[in-house]
Design an enzyme around this catalytic site. Structure first.
Site, PDB file in Angstrom:
ATOM      1  N   GLU A  32     -15.143   5.358 -38.364  1.00 40.16           N
ATOM      2  CA  GLU A  32     -16.046   6.514 -38.182  1.00 40.16           C
ATOM      3  C   GLU A  32     -17.491   6.046 -38.171  1.00 40.16           C
ATOM      4  O   GLU A  32     -17.873   5.186 -38.958  1.00 40.16           O
ATOM      5  CB  GLU A  32     -15.824   7.498 -39.336  1.00 40.16           C
ATOM      6  CG  GLU A  32     -16.062   8.933 -38.967  1.00 40.16           C
ATOM      7  CD  GLU A  32     -15.099   9.428 -37.896  1.00 40.16           C
ATOM      8  OE1 GLU A  32     -15.520   9.495 -36.732  1.00 40.16           O
ATOM      9  OE2 GLU A  32     -13.941   9.743 -38.223  1.00 40.16           O
ATOM     10  N   THR A  34     -18.896   4.199 -36.090  1.00 37.22           N
ATOM     11  CA  THR A  34     -18.986   2.791 -35.672  1.00 37.22           C
ATOM     12  C   THR A  34     -19.221   2.694 -34.169  1.00 37.22           C
ATOM     13  O   THR A  34     -19.679   1.662 -33.690  1.00 37.22           O
ATOM     14  CB  THR A  34     -17.681   2.034 -35.992  1.00 37.22           C
ATOM     15  OG1 THR A  34     -16.590   2.812 -35.489  1.00 37.22           O
ATOM     16  CG2 THR A  34     -17.503   1.820 -37.472  1.00 37.22           C
ATOM     17  N   ASP A  35     -18.891   3.747 -33.431  1.00 38.87           N
ATOM     18  CA  ASP A  35     -18.878   3.607 -31.962  1.00 38.87           C
ATOM     19  C   ASP A  35     -20.257   3.318 -31.383  1.00 38.87           C
ATOM     20  O   ASP A  35     -20.419   2.437 -30.559  1.00 38.87           O
ATOM     21  CB  ASP A  35     -18.172   4.790 -31.270  1.00 38.87           C
ATOM     22  CG  ASP A  35     -18.788   6.152 -31.520  1.00 38.87           C
ATOM     23  OD1 ASP A  35     -19.658   6.268 -32.407  1.00 38.87           O
ATOM     24  OD2 ASP A  35     -18.393   7.110 -30.829  1.00 38.87           O
ATOM     25  N   ALA A 119     -13.975  21.799 -34.446  1.00 40.37           N
ATOM     26  CA  ALA A 119     -13.213  21.429 -35.639  1.00 40.37           C
ATOM     27  C   ALA A 119     -13.199  19.915 -35.849  1.00 40.37           C
ATOM     28  O   ALA A 119     -12.657  19.421 -36.825  1.00 40.37           O
ATOM     29  CB  ALA A 119     -11.783  21.945 -35.541  1.00 40.37           C
ATOM     30  N   SER A 122     -12.643  17.110 -31.034  1.00 42.30           N
ATOM     31  CA  SER A 122     -13.281  16.837 -29.740  1.00 42.30           C
ATOM     32  C   SER A 122     -12.852  17.751 -28.601  1.00 42.30           C
ATOM     33  O   SER A 122     -12.454  17.295 -27.530  1.00 42.30           O
ATOM     34  CB  SER A 122     -13.077  15.370 -29.361  1.00 42.30           C
ATOM     35  OG  SER A 122     -14.238  14.933 -28.739  1.00 42.30           O
ATOM     36  N   SER A 123     -13.032  19.036 -28.836  1.00 42.98           N
ATOM     37  CA  SER A 123     -12.865  19.976 -27.727  1.00 42.98           C
ATOM     38  C   SER A 123     -13.906  19.699 -26.654  1.00 42.98           C
ATOM     39  O   SER A 123     -13.671  19.937 -25.466  1.00 42.98           O
ATOM     40  CB  SER A 123     -13.007  21.417 -28.221  1.00 42.98           C
ATOM     41  OG  SER A 123     -14.326  21.689 -28.631  1.00 42.98           O
ATOM     42  N   SER A 124     -15.064  19.179 -27.068  1.00 42.56           N
ATOM     43  CA  SER A 124     -16.134  18.939 -26.090  1.00 42.56           C
ATOM     44  C   SER A 124     -15.751  17.818 -25.126  1.00 42.56           C
ATOM     45  O   SER A 124     -15.951  17.945 -23.916  1.00 42.56           O
ATOM     46  CB  SER A 124     -17.453  18.629 -26.803  1.00 42.56           C
ATOM     47  OG  SER A 124     -17.346  17.486 -27.613  1.00 42.56           O
ATOM     48  N   ASP A 168     -14.848   9.524 -28.090  1.00 41.16           N
ATOM     49  CA  ASP A 168     -14.074  10.717 -27.761  1.00 41.16           C
ATOM     50  C   ASP A 168     -13.587  10.699 -26.316  1.00 41.16           C
ATOM     51  O   ASP A 168     -12.420  10.993 -26.027  1.00 41.16           O
ATOM     52  CB  ASP A 168     -14.912  11.981 -27.990  1.00 41.16           C
ATOM     53  CG  ASP A 168     -15.369  12.118 -29.430  1.00 41.16           C
ATOM     54  OD1 ASP A 168     -14.899  11.338 -30.268  1.00 41.16           O
ATOM     55  OD2 ASP A 168     -16.198  13.002 -29.701  1.00 41.16           O
TER      56      ASP A 168
HETATM   57  P1  ADP Z   1     -15.767  19.433 -31.151  1.00 40.98           P
HETATM   58  O1  ADP Z   1     -15.946  18.500 -29.997  1.00 40.98           O
HETATM   59  O2  ADP Z   1     -15.518  18.742 -32.440  1.00 40.98           O
HETATM   60  O3  ADP Z   1     -14.738  20.493 -30.905  1.00 40.98           O
HETATM   61  P2  ADP Z   1     -18.464  20.130 -30.434  1.00 40.98           P
HETATM   62  O4  ADP Z   1     -19.528  20.936 -31.099  1.00 40.98           O
HETATM   63  O5  ADP Z   1     -18.781  18.746 -30.033  1.00 40.98           O
HETATM   64  O6  ADP Z   1     -17.166  20.196 -31.374  1.00 40.98           O
HETATM   65  O7  ADP Z   1     -17.992  20.890 -29.118  1.00 40.98           O
HETATM   66  C1  ADP Z   1     -17.675  22.257 -29.132  1.00 40.98           C
HETATM   67  C2  ADP Z   1     -18.396  22.934 -27.968  1.00 40.98           C
HETATM   68  O8  ADP Z   1     -17.788  22.516 -26.724  1.00 40.98           O
HETATM   69  C3  ADP Z   1     -18.232  24.442 -27.970  1.00 40.98           C
HETATM   70  O9  ADP Z   1     -19.195  25.055 -28.768  1.00 40.98           O
HETATM   71  C4  ADP Z   1     -18.440  24.778 -26.499  1.00 40.98           C
HETATM   72  O10 ADP Z   1     -19.812  24.754 -26.151  1.00 40.98           O
HETATM   73  C5  ADP Z   1     -17.793  23.590 -25.803  1.00 40.98           C
HETATM   74  N1  ADP Z   1     -16.382  23.893 -25.460  1.00 40.98           N
HETATM   75  C6  ADP Z   1     -15.281  23.225 -25.873  1.00 40.98           C
HETATM   76  N2  ADP Z   1     -14.152  23.783 -25.350  1.00 40.98           N
HETATM   77  C7  ADP Z   1     -14.546  24.814 -24.584  1.00 40.98           C
HETATM   78  C8  ADP Z   1     -13.867  25.793 -23.778  1.00 40.98           C
HETATM   79  N3  ADP Z   1     -12.547  25.812 -23.702  1.00 40.98           N
HETATM   80  N4  ADP Z   1     -14.632  26.707 -23.117  1.00 40.98           N
HETATM   81  C9  ADP Z   1     -15.973  26.677 -23.197  1.00 40.98           C
HETATM   82  N5  ADP Z   1     -16.667  25.798 -23.941  1.00 40.98           N
HETATM   83  C10 ADP Z   1     -15.987  24.886 -24.642  1.00 40.98           C
HETATM   84 MG    MG Z   2     -17.527  17.117 -29.715  1.00 38.16          MG
END
Ligand code: ADP
Ligand code: MG
Length: 373
Positions: A32, A34-35, A119, A122-124, A168
């Site tokens: 963590e 480290t990247d 959460a 890495s949804s982003s 990520d």
């Molecule tokens: P993590 O990557 O840990 O989930 P981040 O804060 O880096 O948290 O990324 C979350 C952000 O990515 C959300 O607030 C939104 O702006 C964007 N995002 C992720 N998934 C979606 C989605 N399915 N639709 C729209 N925006 C999204």
């Molecule tokens: Mg993210």
């Protein structure tokens, strides 16, 4: 929603059939912060992913709908500018593709994701990689997996303005079923390490929200860069433990975390080779302690949650995962006991919402690709 349902929704809404691309979220087993120091990390892709359905629309704009955000927004191709809006991840991918010489066409996109937002899984990156693949795909651009990962990384750092390392996006692109990746963030080479079936990954959300763009993350990154600069090296990964006494105390602690964490990743890769879950778990516990004491990037809630998880029967080790100061805790659990361990952890951790903490189990899954329908 599955890819076929998304395709059908797209067809019903736009009257054309899209291509559908899928990019997973990730967990980081160990390694963590480290990247961005060019160090080692051990992520794996998970079986939660973002789907992007896309087709050309013959206009000079991207029309982007997100199921999660319940919103559709139009971004003209000619002048992408960050707006502090979720669609920046899409515009950023388009801008990074343009920078790489791809002629991005006007397109309609529907985004759907079951990667929990914010959460720490890495949804982003899942969104950025899915959209990079989708726009490159409909543009007819041929790019390697490494180019996809680099473009999506560039989109998030350069455009969205989140100063993240490459972890990520590389995990989302290069993930392989049943394997963790040993990622060298200097060479950006990833080796696969087999993940034993006897163990399962348990993710528990602390309920404390992290935001990579704010506060602690850029400050820690600046500390690492300052430490490297004052040692006269390009990347902190190249420092030697013997030289750390040359640094002021705070930078010394930051650097000690990075160097000890790099060593833990390599030791963890060795433990995987031996299918030695107990050693792996002990390394995760040590990684949490280092992140807490030397890197000072945890918070009381994740410290409590990681301690609860690590002391739960059936759990080999646990640590706060992701950018820091909250987010989720990752535990390595015996597969047979993982559900019971989750229940025991939830019973002992008081989530700030007053409800039980959200959690899920996962195993290493495959990386980003077009979904063949
Ligand atoms: P993590 O990557 O840990 O989930 P981040 O804060 O880096 O948290 O990324 C979350 C952000 O990515 C959300 O607030 C939104 O702006 C964007 N995002 C992720 N998934 C979606 C989605 N399915 N639709 C729209 N925006 C999204
Ligand atoms: Mg993210």
């Amino acid at each position: 929603m599955d890819a076929r349902t998304l395709r059908d929704e797209f067809l019903a809404r736009f009257g054309r059939s899209p291509r559908v691309f899928r990019a997973p979220g990730r967990v980081n087993l160990i390694g963590e912060h480290t990247d961005y120091s060019g160090g080692f990390a051990m992520p794996c892709a998970i079986d939660k992913a973002c789907l992007a359905a896309a087709a050309r629309n013959g206009t000079d704009a991207l029309r982007i709908a997100s199921v999660e955000m319940e919103e559709t927004i139009e971004r003209p191709l000619a002048r992408f500018q960050a707006q502090g809006h979720w669609s920046d991840y899409v515009a950023g991918a388009a801008a990074a593709l343009q920078e790489a010489g791809v002629e991005v066409p006007g397109a309609d996109l529907i985004i759907w994701s079951d990667v929990p937002l914010g959460a720490g899984v890495s949804s982003s990156a899942a969104l950025g990689v899915a959209v990079t693949l989708a726009l490159a795909g409909i543009a007819g651009a041929d790019q390697t997996r490494e180019q996809t990962a680099r473009i999506a990384w560039r989109a998030e750092t350069g455009f969205v303005g989140a100063p993240c390392g490459p972890l990520d996006q590389f995990a989302s692109v290069f993930g392989a079923p049943g394997s963790a990746l040993v990622l060298d963030c200097r060479s950006l080479r990833a080796e696969l390490a087999p993940f034993p079936t006897a163990v399962t990954l348990l993710v528990v959300e602390s309920g404390i929200h992290h935001a990579v763009r704010e506060g602690g993350y850029p400050a820690r990154r600046a500390d690492c860069e300052a430490a490297a600069a004052s040692l006269g090296i390009a990347l902190l990964r190249e420092a030697s433990l013997a030289d750390l006494h040359l640094l002021p105390p705070r930078l010394q602690r930051r650097a000690r975390h990075v160097l000890s964490e790099n060593a833990r990743v390599l030791a963890a890769a060795e433990a995987l080779k031996q299918a030695d879950a107990a050693s792996f778990g002990a390394l995760m516990n040590a990684a949490h302690a280092s992140l807490r004491d030397d890197f000072e990037a945890t918070c009381p809630e994740t410290d409590a949650l990681a301690a609860i998880a690590a002391s739960t029967p059936g759990v080999f080790g646990a640590r706060q995962m992701g950018g820091g100061f909250g987010g989720c805790v990752l535990a390595l659990a015996e597969t047979d006991k993982a559900e019971a361990a989750a229940a025991a952890i939830l019973a002992r951790y008081s989530h700030p919402s007053g409800s039980p903490a959200p959690w899920f189990l996962c195993r290493p899954a495959g990386g980003a690709a077009e979904v063949v329908l």
